[in-house]
Design a protein around this motif. Structure first.
Motif: not given
Length: 203
Positions: A172-173, A143-145, A152-153, A182-184
């Protein structure tokens, strides 16, 4: 009451119920499932000079765990790793709440420009962690990003369909002219394995 008035009131009631259900469903899909300590997801969504981040870490009483050798990063996480010559990254650890440990790594060039911040959330000291804790951390970070960078794309959430005896990876990117992320998350439904990694970077 006339039949016409009754029908109007009935329709209004149905519309109100549908709206309420949709609202609750939308809230449920975006809620943070269990409470998260504010400092657990206190992330920097900008890149600057290394001295700025060292000051921040000292203020937070983080522990300096910088190693005496360079820690490489795969191009899958940071595509521009070969574009620069980096100093040994500054690394800090912070126990943000009872069961969560956060490690932060700052990759910076000789002139002090931070090109990559790598966050890593793990269970601290083999503590027991609440079942939905890492999911809540992941949703909070996402949510913050998104608020900072935009939608995200790329997004792939395996945790929604994986079987109980299997591990999963959620990805999520985001990409923008100013900043990429980039979050995983790795985990399993039995809550025996939990880890989240976030890369904030630019070329």
């Amino acid at each position: 009451m006339t039949k016409q008035k009754y029908l109007i009131l009935s329709n209004i009631g149905i519309i109100a119920i549908v709206f309420l259900l949709n609202s609750c469903s939308s809230f449920k899909n975006n809620e943070i499932i269990i409470p998260i300590d504010e400092k657990t997801t206190d992330i920097e969504l900008s890149l600057g000079e290394i001295d700025k981040y060292i000051t921040i870490e000292k203020r937070q009483n983080s522990i300096d765990v910088t190693r005496n050798y360079f820690v490489d990063i795969s191009e899958g996480i940071y595509p521009y790793i070969k574009n620069h010559t980096f100093e040994i990254p500054k690394e800090f650890e912070l126990q943000t709440e009872k069961s969560i440990e956060l490690r932060k790594s700052y990759y910076y060039t000789k002139n002090g420009n931070v090109k990559l911040i790598l966050y890593e959330w793990n269970v601290a000291d083999k503590s027991e962690v609440e079942k939905e804790k890492f999911k809540s951390i992941f949703l909070n970070i996402e949510r913050k990003v998104t608020q900072k960078i935009g939608q995200p794309f790329f997004k792939k959430i395996e945790s929604k369909k994986v079987r109980n005896d299997k591990t999963f990876r959620d990805d999520v990117k985001w990409q923008s002219p100013e900043l990429n992320a980039y979050l995983f998350r790795f985990g399993d439904r039995n809550n025996t394995y939990n880890q989240i990694i976030l890369a904030i970077y630019k070329d």
